[in-house]
Scaffold this active site. Sequence first.
Site, PDB file in Angstrom:
ATOM      1  N   ASP A 164       0.804  -1.225   0.000  1.00 42.53           N
ATOM      2  CA  ASP A 164       0.000   0.000   0.000  1.00 42.53           C
ATOM      3  C   ASP A 164       0.834   1.271   0.000  1.00 42.53           C
ATOM      4  OD1 ASP A 164      -2.607   1.470   0.421  1.00 42.53           O
ATOM      5  OD2 ASP A 164      -1.494   2.112   2.195  1.00 42.53           O
ATOM      6  N   ASP A 167       5.184   0.850   3.952  1.00 41.14           N
ATOM      7  CA  ASP A 167       5.367  -0.390   4.701  1.00 41.14           C
ATOM      8  C   ASP A 167       5.147  -1.561   3.745  1.00 41.14           C
ATOM      9  OD1 ASP A 167       2.624  -0.363   4.294  1.00 41.14           O
ATOM     10  OD2 ASP A 167       2.187   0.336   6.318  1.00 41.14           O
ATOM     11  N   GLU A 571       5.349   9.973   3.106  1.00 43.61           N
ATOM     12  CA  GLU A 571       4.906   8.627   2.699  1.00 43.61           C
ATOM     13  C   GLU A 571       3.941   8.701   1.515  1.00 43.61           C
ATOM     14  OE1 GLU A 571       3.613   4.393   4.706  1.00 43.61           O
ATOM     15  OE2 GLU A 571       2.950   6.236   5.691  1.00 43.61           O
TER      16      GLU A 571
END
Length: 620
Positions: A164, A167, A571
């Site tokens: 996703d 991570d 991120e």
Amino acid sequence: MHSANHWGGSFEIYSGAESTTDDEKSRNIEWDKAALQPQHHHLDETQQSWLLYPQETKKKKYVDLGCVSCSHKALKWTLYAFVFALLVIALPTILAKTLPKHKSKPPPADNYTLALQKALLFFNAQKSGKLAKNNGIPWRGDSGLQDGNGTDFSKAGLVGGYYDAGDNSKFHFPMAYAMTMLSWSVIEYRQKYEAIGEYQHTRDLIRWGTDYLLLTFNSSASKIDKIYCQVGGSRNGSRLPDDHYCWQRPEDMDYQRPIQVVNSGADLAGEMAAALAAASIVFRDNKAYSEKLVKGAATVYAFARDNGRRRVYSSGNDYIEPYYNSTGYYDEYIWGATWLYYATGNISYIKLATEPGFSKHSKALLRISDLSVPSWDNKLPAAMLLLTRYRLFLNPGYPYEEMLSMYHKKTELNMCSYFQQFNVFNWTKGGMVQLNQGRPQPLQYVASAAFLASLYVDYLNATRVPGFNCGPQFISLDRLRSFATSQINYILGDNPMKMSYVVGYGTKFPRHVHHRGASIPADKTRYSCTGGWKWRDSSKPNPHNITGAMVGGPDKFDQFRDVRTNYNFTEPTLAGNAGLVAALASLTSNGGIGIDKNSIFTAVPPLYPPTPPPPPAWKP
């Protein structure tokens, strides 16, 4: 009655014998003699034409061609015409066929095309499973090959799909949304993807996702009772080896990756139905695969509509709620049904998509600002725009018109809310609309809203509608397009930081992206769960640029911190990049301007009875 005398004078006729005297007769005789004398002066053409005798004409010369005779003049002009036709028509044709052909160079890529090509590469970097040699990301390799061991649907388990974000978790809810958005952009802008050489690449990315989604439930059955909704993940505050506690490349994972399964989850199933149905339209040239996708979409949508399964998939699950908590499922009911109608033409789906109860329970028509923002959790703006497309181009009328017209009006209100002058959302001083109300990671919402705005412009352009009204004020299409371009330009570097928030685009972009695979060297050294922390905490730039990744973005003051451990800034996510790809595809000028108006409706049956055939010809 007598005719009128149009020329004047009297109608009376006098006899010459009664009216002339001897002197007059004598004068007349003398005049006649004079007239009979030969005259030597030249008569002009007009005078000659008065003469009663035929005039001499010059004889034309003719050429006898055997079966046809024609004049010299006609023959001459015929030969001239033949030579002219030879030079003007035949000669260029002969030259065009004999000379070597040189393909014209495509026009140079514009900035949106360059950014789009990079944004697509992010999906290559996020792939899980066994990768092809031509994946294009040299620092990535096979990973997650044990995912889903023990599942009962397929020998493949749950190998494949996409990680996703930064991570190594696979969240199926936002993954399905990302595939729907990619498919939607390809359906609308296929000609652009083809023009920039990314059509097949994007199809491959979509299929990588949909192949995986088909593994998450029993896609060979017509009725199912469970769906696998997540692989990996972590509980908040966990100190056990998992996707958040450990900092490892996905290729080096050696900890347990728990699998989440749900027996109810209308939101997850509705989004999966949308993803599979939209992809089936993309793959209509592959009949077997398209039909497989349609069957899977119908199966999961039936799961979503099952009375005993109508709850959100994340409810009470502490592996999901902190990360991708769903707030409802009626928006997915509308969204999934609309895509299934376009994929199948089954009228039952358009009845569901326009069901007034869905609108009521989803609060679709209420003026709630957050509900005008498209996201992985809120499909209402996208679903209503997709139904507005149906009204604009096919105008089905009764019994759908009432709901469609309300969705159309709400779509325009959503567009109005994006303008700064109407004070629905705050804006940063640098020019970014704060669609998530100043909370972190704003860019994924900005990119998706820019796509919807730009797409609506193309819908109206295709119907030759110049704009729409926001209250008493008319909004031209140029203004709405300017909103979309301003937000994407902000993402690409037109912001107070003068930084591109897409990695690899421009010269100044984030170098400390919160991403495990990109931050650890691919030097064949395996770092343990905690051994990778030194790379997480390093102040050095990532050894690998994760090209095309759109990071979370700046804060409400236009400030950005390029710090790896601050995931709110650095991120990237699948859902964010899918919205960015779609927006860039809508804005690039390569491949022309506008949408593919009709392909999406291929399966939709005629809305009105067909015209009867003409009666047979009359026979006596």
